[in-house]
Motif scaffolding. Sequence first.
Motif, PDB file in Angstrom:
ATOM      1  N   ILE A   1       0.845  -1.190   0.000  1.00 47.73           N
ATOM      2  CA  ILE A   1       0.000   0.000   0.000  1.00 47.73           C
ATOM      3  C   ILE A   1       0.884   1.245   0.000  1.00 47.73           C
ATOM      4  CG2 ILE A   1      -1.813   1.255   1.212  1.00 47.73           C
ATOM      5  CD1 ILE A   1      -2.667  -1.438   0.059  1.00 47.73           C
ATOM      6  N   HIS A   2       0.558   2.202  -0.867  1.00 43.31           N
ATOM      7  CA  HIS A   2       1.295   3.458  -0.951  1.00 43.31           C
ATOM      8  C   HIS A   2       0.487   4.565  -0.294  1.00 43.31           C
ATOM      9  CE1 HIS A   2       4.194   2.052  -4.132  1.00 43.31           C
ATOM     10  NE2 HIS A   2       3.235   1.154  -4.269  1.00 43.31           N
ATOM     11  N   SER A   3       1.113   5.689  -0.074  1.00 37.83           N
ATOM     12  CA  SER A   3       0.367   6.871   0.337  1.00 37.83           C
ATOM     13  C   SER A   3      -0.334   7.430  -0.894  1.00 37.83           C
ATOM     14  CB  SER A   3       1.317   7.924   0.912  1.00 37.83           C
ATOM     15  OG  SER A   3       2.169   8.426  -0.109  1.00 37.83           O
ATOM     16  N   LEU A   4      -1.322   8.300  -0.670  1.00 33.92           N
ATOM     17  CA  LEU A   4      -2.020   8.897  -1.809  1.00 33.92           C
ATOM     18  C   LEU A   4      -1.036   9.691  -2.667  1.00 33.92           C
ATOM     19  CD1 LEU A   4      -4.561   9.540  -3.378  1.00 33.92           C
ATOM     20  CD2 LEU A   4      -5.006  11.429  -1.794  1.00 33.92           C
ATOM     21  N   ALA A   5      -0.114  10.389  -2.037  1.00 34.83           N
ATOM     22  CA  ALA A   5       0.873  11.174  -2.800  1.00 34.83           C
ATOM     23  C   ALA A   5       1.694  10.270  -3.716  1.00 34.83           C
ATOM     24  CB  ALA A   5       1.788  11.932  -1.841  1.00 34.83           C
ATOM     25  N   GLU A   6       2.044   9.070  -3.228  1.00 35.26           N
ATOM     26  CA  GLU A   6       2.811   8.134  -4.052  1.00 35.26           C
ATOM     27  C   GLU A   6       1.972   7.637  -5.235  1.00 35.26           C
ATOM     28  OE1 GLU A   6       5.927   5.736  -1.326  1.00 35.26           O
ATOM     29  OE2 GLU A   6       3.837   5.577  -0.672  1.00 35.26           O
ATOM     30  N   TYR A   7       0.690   7.351  -4.984  1.00 37.70           N
ATOM     31  CA  TYR A   7      -0.161   6.907  -6.073  1.00 37.70           C
ATOM     32  C   TYR A   7      -0.329   8.006  -7.123  1.00 37.70           C
ATOM     33  CZ  TYR A   7      -1.668   2.423  -4.125  1.00 37.70           C
ATOM     34  OH  TYR A   7      -1.708   1.132  -3.676  1.00 37.70           O
ATOM     35  N   ILE A   8      -0.484   9.247  -6.667  1.00 37.82           N
ATOM     36  CA  ILE A   8      -0.618  10.361  -7.605  1.00 37.82           C
ATOM     37  C   ILE A   8       0.635  10.491  -8.456  1.00 37.82           C
ATOM     38  CG2 ILE A   8      -0.760  12.883  -7.761  1.00 37.82           C
ATOM     39  CD1 ILE A   8      -2.618  12.808  -5.327  1.00 37.82           C
ATOM     40  N   GLU A   9       1.807  10.301  -7.844  1.00 33.49           N
ATOM     41  CA  GLU A   9       3.055  10.369  -8.597  1.00 33.49           C
ATOM     42  C   GLU A   9       3.161   9.218  -9.593  1.00 33.49           C
ATOM     43  OE1 GLU A   9       6.786  11.262 -10.082  1.00 33.49           O
ATOM     44  OE2 GLU A   9       5.352  12.498  -8.985  1.00 33.49           O
ATOM     45  N   ILE A  10       2.798   8.015  -9.151  1.00 34.22           N
ATOM     46  CA  ILE A  10       2.848   6.854 -10.035  1.00 34.22           C
ATOM     47  C   ILE A  10       1.906   7.049 -11.225  1.00 34.22           C
ATOM     48  CG2 ILE A  10       2.298   4.398 -10.203  1.00 34.22           C
ATOM     49  CD1 ILE A  10       3.122   4.173  -7.223  1.00 34.22           C
ATOM     50  N   ALA A  11       0.766   7.702 -10.970  1.00 33.57           N
ATOM     51  CA  ALA A  11      -0.247   7.872 -12.011  1.00 33.57           C
ATOM     52  C   ALA A  11      -0.017   9.100 -12.878  1.00 33.57           C
ATOM     53  CB  ALA A  11      -1.635   7.956 -11.377  1.00 33.57           C
ATOM     54  N   SER A  12       1.016   9.887 -12.587  1.00 34.85           N
ATOM     55  CA  SER A  12       1.253  11.102 -13.381  1.00 34.85           C
ATOM     56  C   SER A  12       1.577  10.735 -14.823  1.00 34.85           C
ATOM     57  CB  SER A  12       2.384  11.930 -12.772  1.00 34.85           C
ATOM     58  OG  SER A  12       3.607  11.216 -12.790  1.00 34.85           O
ATOM     59  N   LEU A  13       1.181  11.595 -15.733  1.00 38.31           N
ATOM     60  CA  LEU A  13       1.383  11.328 -17.155  1.00 38.31           C
ATOM     61  C   LEU A  13       2.819  11.629 -17.552  1.00 38.31           C
ATOM     62  CD1 LEU A  13      -1.921  12.802 -18.622  1.00 38.31           C
ATOM     63  CD2 LEU A  13      -1.378  10.425 -18.090  1.00 38.31           C
ATOM     64  N   PRO A  14       3.436  10.746 -18.321  1.00 36.14           N
ATOM     65  CA  PRO A  14       4.833  10.933 -18.710  1.00 36.14           C
ATOM     66  C   PRO A  14       4.980  11.950 -19.818  1.00 36.14           C
ATOM     67  CG  PRO A  14       3.976   8.977 -19.748  1.00 36.14           C
ATOM     68  CD  PRO A  14       2.882   9.491 -18.856  1.00 36.14           C
ATOM     69  N   ALA A  15       6.198  12.431 -19.990  1.00 38.09           N
ATOM     70  CA  ALA A  15       6.496  13.354 -21.089  1.00 38.09           C
ATOM     71  C   ALA A  15       6.775  12.531 -22.342  1.00 38.09           C
ATOM     72  CB  ALA A  15       7.707  14.212 -20.732  1.00 38.09           C
ATOM     73  N   VAL A  16       5.871  12.621 -23.323  1.00 41.68           N
ATOM     74  CA  VAL A  16       6.074  11.919 -24.584  1.00 41.68           C
ATOM     75  C   VAL A  16       5.851  12.895 -25.728  1.00 41.68           C
ATOM     76  CG1 VAL A  16       5.561   9.571 -23.823  1.00 41.68           C
ATOM     77  CG2 VAL A  16       3.687  11.083 -24.447  1.00 41.68           C
ATOM     78  N   PHE A  17       6.579  12.694 -26.803  1.00 40.52           N
ATOM     79  CA  PHE A  17       6.522  13.608 -27.929  1.00 40.52           C
ATOM     80  C   PHE A  17       6.225  12.829 -29.207  1.00 40.52           C
ATOM     81  CE2 PHE A  17       9.145  15.482 -24.672  1.00 40.52           C
ATOM     82  CZ  PHE A  17       8.657  16.779 -24.606  1.00 40.52           C
ATOM     83  N   GLY A  18       6.113  13.545 -30.305  1.00 38.84           N
ATOM     84  CA  GLY A  18       5.841  12.895 -31.570  1.00 38.84           C
ATOM     85  C   GLY A  18       4.462  12.264 -31.581  1.00 38.84           C
ATOM     86  N   ILE A  19       4.308  11.142 -32.282  1.00 41.72           N
ATOM     87  CA  ILE A  19       2.999  10.500 -32.401  1.00 41.72           C
ATOM     88  C   ILE A  19       2.469  10.018 -31.051  1.00 41.72           C
ATOM     89  CG2 ILE A  19       3.883   8.201 -32.991  1.00 41.72           C
ATOM     90  CD1 ILE A  19       0.754   9.923 -34.476  1.00 41.72           C
ATOM     91  N   PRO A  20       3.302   9.485 -30.121  1.00 37.48           N
ATOM     92  CA  PRO A  20       2.749   9.131 -28.804  1.00 37.48           C
ATOM     93  C   PRO A  20       2.167  10.334 -28.075  1.00 37.48           C
ATOM     94  CG  PRO A  20       4.865   8.055 -29.138  1.00 37.48           C
ATOM     95  CD  PRO A  20       4.711   9.056 -30.244  1.00 37.48           C
ATOM     96  N   GLY A  21       2.827  11.491 -28.193  1.00 38.94           N
ATOM     97  CA  GLY A  21       2.315  12.695 -27.563  1.00 38.94           C
ATOM     98  C   GLY A  21       0.990  13.127 -28.156  1.00 38.94           C
ATOM     99  N   ARG A  22       0.862  13.001 -29.481  1.00 39.45           N
ATOM    100  CA  ARG A  22      -0.392  13.362 -30.134  1.00 39.45           C
ATOM    101  C   ARG A  22      -1.516  12.431 -29.685  1.00 39.45           C
ATOM    102  NH1 ARG A  22       0.536  13.592 -36.445  1.00 39.45           N
ATOM    103  NH2 ARG A  22      -1.635  14.318 -36.340  1.00 39.45           N
ATOM    104  N   VAL A  23      -1.209  11.150 -29.552  1.00 43.16           N
ATOM    105  CA  VAL A  23      -2.221  10.189 -29.101  1.00 43.16           C
ATOM    106  C   VAL A  23      -2.674  10.524 -27.682  1.00 43.16           C
ATOM    107  CG1 VAL A  23      -2.610   7.776 -28.453  1.00 43.16           C
ATOM    108  CG2 VAL A  23      -1.480   8.328 -30.623  1.00 43.16           C
ATOM    109  N   MET A  24      -1.727  10.835 -26.805  1.00 47.85           N
ATOM    110  CA  MET A  24      -2.096  11.157 -25.424  1.00 47.85           C
ATOM    111  C   MET A  24      -2.937  12.421 -25.361  1.00 47.85           C
ATOM    112  SD  MET A  24       1.007  10.015 -22.892  1.00 47.85           S
ATOM    113  CE  MET A  24      -0.145   9.872 -21.532  1.00 47.85           C
ATOM    114  N   ASP A  25      -2.639  13.396 -26.195  1.00 47.25           N
ATOM    115  CA  ASP A  25      -3.446  14.613 -26.229  1.00 47.25           C
ATOM    116  C   ASP A  25      -4.886  14.294 -26.631  1.00 47.25           C
ATOM    117  OD1 ASP A  25      -1.367  16.212 -25.451  1.00 47.25           O
ATOM    118  OD2 ASP A  25      -0.861  16.908 -27.463  1.00 47.25           O
ATOM    119  N   VAL A  26      -5.045  13.453 -27.654  1.00 44.72           N
ATOM    120  CA  VAL A  26      -6.390  13.080 -28.106  1.00 44.72           C
ATOM    121  C   VAL A  26      -7.118  12.298 -27.018  1.00 44.72           C
ATOM    122  CG1 VAL A  26      -7.700  11.690 -29.765  1.00 44.72           C
ATOM    123  CG2 VAL A  26      -5.789  13.102 -30.550  1.00 44.72           C
ATOM    124  N   LEU A  27      -6.436  11.354 -26.398  1.00 43.87           N
ATOM    125  CA  LEU A  27      -7.067  10.552 -25.348  1.00 43.87           C
ATOM    126  C   LEU A  27      -7.546  11.428 -24.195  1.00 43.87           C
ATOM    127  CD1 LEU A  27      -4.653   7.477 -25.249  1.00 43.87           C
ATOM    128  CD2 LEU A  27      -7.065   7.450 -25.944  1.00 43.87           C
TER     129      LEU A  27
END
Length: 299
Positions: free
Chosen positions: A176-202
């Motif tokens: 079990i993690h703290s809520l802060a740890e879960y929020i960090e784990i769930a943060s969106l990564p920095a991606v560019f190019g076509i993966p970044g475009r897909v994440m923007d659309v999603l």
Amino acid sequence: MTARMRVLLRLLSSPVGGFHAQLWSYFAAGSAMFNARQAIFYHRSLGRCLRYSLISGQGPEALDVTEEAFDAQHQALLCLTEPQLLNNSRESYDNPLSLAYTHAGAGQYLLSPLPNTSAALVFVVDSHEDCGENQLSPEDKETLALLAEGVARMVHLHASPEKILRTQEGFAVSGIHSLAEYIEIASLPAVFGIPGRVMDVLQRRVGQSSMSIDEVASELSISKRTLQRRLQQADINFAMLRDQVRFHYSIGYLVDQNLSIDQISTALDFSDRTSFTNAFKRWTGLSPSTFRKLFRDYA
């Protein structure tokens, strides 16, 4: 242009030092090419905007990094579609694109956004005369675009392990993690190019419309097969990107909103509540109901 390309190739093929040293190298090279007094790189992440800036002539240790709230002025910069030159006289701060938010004062701004991503490179050049807008030569445009692409790629490569896309087997390690740890784990990564475009659309589709690969490909005006191939070239698959976005938003839905589990399942485009519950258990080891009790109801 040949000399510029030689410098850019050297930066790409022979990176030296850590992230700050490499970013400084791109800033210093661009400042020398354009005789700029300041270089700035904007990168949007999780509704905020990271701003890296350097005054010409200073060393890597002087690189300034600040976090700003993402606002309409940042959006105006990132919505530009190609490298541009804009003038910013002291009398023109009412212009939405005057770029006063770069905190650099009057001058000419050489801008290079990365279309369909969330990043842009800016060089500030002193100017005491009005040279008009968009008067960049083709060579300057190409140089700016290549510099921006190099910086963006470098930011992606130096993302911390916690920010790199996780596989579908699970996001959180056991326990079990703290809520802060879960929020960090769930943060969106920095991606560019076509993966970044897909994440923007999603992200735009969360709670609004289908998050299927067919619909995302259609919005990007490419075929499903082409999208899959281009993601594969980046060692990423669509399910990884969609899971990351779903996980990120599920944390907020469960803790900060009063939506039912069924409503959250629908907002994240799962076929039913059971599918969402199974996915969330795979990501965290906890059911959505248990997670909500731990971090909202019992907080």
